[in-house]
Design a protein around this motif. Structure first.
Motif, mmCIF file in Angstrom:
data_model
loop_
_atom_site.group_PDB
_atom_site.id
_atom_site.type_symbol
_atom_site.label_atom_id
_atom_site.label_comp_id
_atom_site.label_asym_id
_atom_site.label_seq_id
_atom_site.Cartn_x
_atom_site.Cartn_y
_atom_site.Cartn_z
ATOM 1 N N THR A 180 32.554 43.623 47.475
ATOM 2 C CA THR A 180 33.380 44.040 48.158
ATOM 3 C C THR A 180 34.748 43.008 48.316
ATOM 4 N N VAL A 181 34.006 41.505 48.467
ATOM 5 C CA VAL A 181 35.036 40.540 48.703
ATOM 6 C C VAL A 181 35.870 40.347 47.523
ATOM 7 N N ALA A 182 35.465 40.738 46.275
ATOM 8 C CA ALA A 182 35.790 40.606 45.013
ATOM 9 C C ALA A 182 37.108 41.645 45.003
ATOM 10 N N LYS A 183 36.862 42.898 45.247
ATOM 11 C CA LYS A 183 37.781 43.936 45.380
ATOM 12 C C LYS A 183 38.802 43.782 46.276
ATOM 13 N N ILE A 184 38.396 43.101 47.417
ATOM 14 C CA ILE A 184 39.435 42.799 48.392
ATOM 15 C C ILE A 184 40.691 41.720 47.767
ATOM 16 N N LEU A 185 40.221 40.856 47.274
ATOM 17 C CA LEU A 185 40.852 39.860 46.879
ATOM 18 C C LEU A 185 41.669 40.079 45.664
ATOM 19 N N LYS A 186 40.971 41.008 44.712
ATOM 20 C CA LYS A 186 41.736 41.494 43.415
ATOM 21 C C LYS A 186 42.877 42.355 43.961
ATOM 22 N N GLU A 187 43.144 43.029 45.092
ATOM 23 C CA GLU A 187 44.226 43.974 45.600
ATOM 24 C C GLU A 187 44.994 43.161 46.393
ATOM 25 N N LYS A 188 44.394 42.189 46.991
ATOM 26 C CA LYS A 188 45.389 41.104 47.588
ATOM 27 C C LYS A 188 46.140 40.067 46.829
ATOM 28 N N PHE A 189 45.523 39.651 45.752
ATOM 29 C CA PHE A 189 46.500 38.775 45.189
ATOM 30 C C PHE A 189 46.502 39.208 43.329
ATOM 31 N N PRO A 190 46.959 40.659 43.198
ATOM 32 C CA PRO A 190 47.084 41.036 41.793
ATOM 33 C C PRO A 190 47.563 40.330 40.827
ATOM 34 N N ILE A 191 48.737 39.443 41.162
ATOM 35 C CA ILE A 191 49.411 38.641 40.110
ATOM 36 C C ILE A 191 48.603 37.304 39.920
ATOM 37 N N ASP A 192 48.062 36.766 40.796
ATOM 38 C CA ASP A 192 47.234 35.397 40.588
ATOM 39 C C ASP A 192 46.167 35.574 39.914
ATOM 40 N N LEU A 193 45.429 36.827 40.103
ATOM 41 C CA LEU A 193 44.208 37.191 39.651
ATOM 42 C C LEU A 193 44.290 38.017 38.691
ATOM 43 N N GLU A 194 45.460 38.185 38.075
ATOM 44 C CA GLU A 194 45.576 39.378 36.822
ATOM 45 C C GLU A 194 44.796 39.249 35.808
ATOM 46 N N PHE A 195 44.317 37.819 35.178
ATOM 47 C CA PHE A 195 43.529 37.425 34.273
ATOM 48 C C PHE A 195 42.097 37.646 34.335
ATOM 49 N N ALA A 196 41.398 38.052 35.645
ATOM 50 C CA ALA A 196 40.243 37.897 35.773
ATOM 51 C C ALA A 196 39.574 39.245 36.078
ATOM 52 N N GLU A 197 38.270 39.508 35.450
ATOM 53 C CA GLU A 197 37.959 40.612 35.597
ATOM 54 C C GLU A 197 36.941 40.584 37.118
ATOM 55 N N GLU A 198 36.605 41.692 37.484
ATOM 56 C CA GLU A 198 35.668 41.745 38.639
ATOM 57 C C GLU A 198 34.559 41.161 38.732
ATOM 58 N N ASN A 199 33.862 41.257 37.428
ATOM 59 C CA ASN A 199 32.343 40.374 37.217
ATOM 60 C C ASN A 199 32.841 38.916 37.435
ATOM 61 N N VAL A 200 33.952 38.410 36.850
ATOM 62 C CA VAL A 200 34.258 36.912 36.714
ATOM 63 C C VAL A 200 34.731 36.435 38.291
ATOM 64 N N ILE A 201 35.204 37.610 38.968
ATOM 65 C CA ILE A 201 35.608 37.021 40.428
ATOM 66 C C ILE A 201 34.283 37.051 41.383
ATOM 67 N N ILE A 202 33.274 37.943 40.957
ATOM 68 C CA ILE A 202 32.047 37.757 41.569
ATOM 69 C C ILE A 202 31.296 36.619 41.508
#
Length: 633
Positions: free
Chosen positions: A296-318
């Motif tokens: 859930t944290v990964a999804k929140i961060l992906k939505e909040k920082f779409p440009i900064d985390l543009e390169f990272a898939e959700e599994n990488v963020i987790i």
């Protein structure tokens, strides 16, 4: 703390970690002894930006339980400084010892700890200059104070006489020739300083039991480095001991170091972790992880920082969230038991294989499986050249009298309470340290050869004497426990021998080279090697001279010369005979090793020149079989 006066002290930033860290005594340009103040006042100046001094080392942050490490601040004047950032920062210093005597009239005077600038004139006579006394009083808890001169001369814990006192010397070289005298005509008390530095068999001191008949003098609990306020004293019932102010056991810095280890991470994962370590983002992540899952944290961060985390898939963020959580999670008490060995094993695993990371490069020079150079005769399995490495060293406390640097949650907490006045303040969640960029040579030895050598009865019998002395010292709580074995002493001594030989060829001084011993017989972390590397990167860095010596044609000659020289010490047969009979060196934990053959500068040796024995390298005239290199010779 009074800090309006300044003085110049010729110290490098690395020296503010060791040997002149918080609570240590150094000397300014006028020859006056000063003590380094607490860390609370280290970063006070104009337009302070602490991020400039930040050092990141995740392994050590987790072990020591702090957020970051910082380089000691360097002084920058605001005059002509266009940036106007981090200027006028000074390291807090206090006068210590604070008692002085006049070189003419011999009368003594106690000065304010803030009087740190120039030499002082005597207030009792017109031509005399004040000289600092040579003694200090310390206890095992780290406290330090002035010698109680008035109490000693009047043989009273609470003397009523307030007249000046004199330090008289008859010109001898011992304490027997020194005495204290009271100048009051109605008192005329006088007492010799004979034996004040003695330590009795029952672990008492003359200061503890002989100031006043029937009374005991306990440690004052003085933390002089805190400053002049009342909080620099605390209740203490330890026995105080008198030492010369420049004695080694006045200050033992507690320093832990770690080599940089490259992570087996993808570029995306590395970039994600780096982004998440921004202080503001990291705080937000910690709050989120306390309440919801990483998915859930990964999804929140992906939505909040779409440009900064543009390169990272959700599994990488987790995965990045899991790694950061593991780094910041507080260690359990039982994890500290073997933490130093675990950290060494991680480094060992990185050094035994070739690497080409930005901060760690490892190149193979010899491998017994592929090369037929003469190194195999010496029991070597691998020799790796390390053209680039990064070593981070952190000060987490200090000790006095003994150097038992056991690493656990209690020792870390006690150490931090010595370094900071307010160790629990949120702003004090850091420790001082510095980073060395250097080069090195790594040696790995054949396990089977070491095993068969250690199984020899003559080796076991010879090693028993050192082992029994070590157990006795360990029982007294003087040193920390370690995994001591004949192979540890062998490889430790060989590292000293090689460093002593290398300094003539590589362009570094002996104090600029350092050893790192990797020895363990534990099945989950077996190690049989050592690293010799540069130790003074803030001034000398990577010159390339050491790696050049690691090339086969150079190193084989150094190895041969070093082992040949180890056969004889200029103090032999005394060095070898005394070592075998009763041991020598600190706590008698050396055998055939002394200042003339086996010692290195203390900054170069991990064990403070203990656990050394040339006999295990080359044998003795009466017992040549105990030498590991006996057949080669």
């Amino acid at each position: 703390m009074i800090n309006h006066k300044t003085t110049n002290i010729p110290l490098r930033r690395a020296e503010l970690i060791t040997p002149f860290g918080v609570g240590a005594i150094s000397t300014n340009n006028e020859g006056v002894n000063l003590m380094t103040g607490a860390l609370d006042q280290w970063f006070t100046g104009k337009n302070v930006d602490k991020s400039e001094f930040s050092i990141k080392e995740p392994r050590l942050s987790k072990v020591l339980g702090v957020k970051e490490f910082r380089l000691p601040p360097d002084y920058r004047t605001s005059l002509g400084n266009t940036e106007k950032r981090n200027t006028e920062m000074k390291i807090p210093m206090l006068l210590f010892p604070t008692w002085f005597y006049c070189n003419r009239c011999r009368k003594m005077e106690k000065l304010n700890p803030a009087e740190i600038s120039n030499k002082k004139n005597c207030k009792y006579c017109s031509n005399g200059h004040l000289v600092q006394v040579p003694f200090v009083v310390v206890c095992r808890k780290g406290h330090i104070d002035d010698f109680p001169w008035k109490e000693w001369v009047h043989s009273s814990l609470a003397p009523s006489c307030t007249a000046p006192i004199k330090l008289i010397s008859t010109g001898g070289a011992t304490l027997t020739s020194m005495r204290i005298e009271c100048t009051s005509p109605s008192c005329l008390a006088s007492r010799s300083l004979k034996g004040i530095t003695t330590k009795f068999e029952n672990n008492d001191s003359p200061l503890f039991s002989k100031i006043e008949d029937g009374e005991k003098y306990y440690c004052t609990g003085r933390k002089h480095w805190y400053g002049t306020i009342e909080t620099s004293h605390e209740n203490c019932k330890e026995k105080p001991f008198v030492l010369l102010k420049n004695s080694n056991n006045v200050y033992y810095p507690s320093v832990i170091s770690a080599l940089y280890l490259p992570g087996d991470y993808s570029n995306e994962l590395e970039k994600t972790i780096s982004f998440f370590k921004n202080d503001l983002i990291l705080n937000e992540i910690e709050i989120l992880q306390a309440n919801i899952s990483n998915e859930t944290v990964a999804k929140i961060l992906k939505e909040k920082f779409p440009i900064d985390l543009e390169f990272a898939e959700e599994n990488v963020i987790i995965k990045a969230l899991e790694l950061i959580h593991e780094e910041t999670k507080e260690m359990e008490e039982d994890q500290y038991e073997n933490i130093l060995r675990v950290m060494r094993y991680q480094e060992y695993c990185s050094l035994i294989d070739e690497k080409k990371d930005e901060d760690l490069r490892v190149l193979s020079e010899f491998n017994i499986n592929y090369d037929k150079s003469p190194f195999y005769q010496y029991g070597l399995q691998k020799i790796h050249l390390v053209p680039k490495l990064r070593d981070t060293r952190i000060l987490y406390g200090f000790q006095r009298l003994n150097s038992n640097h056991s690493l656990n949650r209690t020792s870390i907490k006690n150490g931090k309470s010595l370094l900071f006045k307010k160790p629990d303040a949120p702003s004090n969640n850091w420790l001082p340290g510095y980073t060395v960029y250097g080069e090195g040579i790594f040696f790995e030895f054949d396990k089977k050869l070491l095993d068969s050598w250690e199984e020899k009865q003559c080796v076991k019998k010879h090693f028993t004497a050192m082992e029994s002395r070590y157990k006795q010292v360990l029982l007294n709580g003087i040193i920390e426990e370690r995994e001591l074995s004949p192979r540890f002493v062998l490889l430790h001594t060989l590292a000293h021998v090689l460093i002593s030989e290398m300094i003539f060829e590589c362009g570094y001084s002996s104090s600029a080279l350092r050893e790192r011993i990797y020895v363990s017989k534990q099945t989950d972390s077996e190690m049989n090697g050592f690293l010799i590397y540069t130790a003074s990167g803030d001034s000398e860095g990577t010159l390339g001279g050491l790696v050049r010596l690691g090339q086969t044609q150079n190193l084989i000659q150094i190895l041969q010369k070093g082992i040949e020289k180890a056969r004889w010490c200029s103090s032999d047969p005394v060095c070898t005979d005394i070592g075998i009979q009763s041991g020598q060196g600190i706590h008698s934990l050396n055998v055939a090793a002394c200042h003339n053959c086996g010692y290195l500068p203390e900054t170069s040796c991990e064990e403070f020149n203990m656990f050394l024995d040339r006999s295990l390298l080359v044998g003795t005239p009466n017992n040549p079989e105990i030498g590991f290199f006996g057949k080669v010779i």
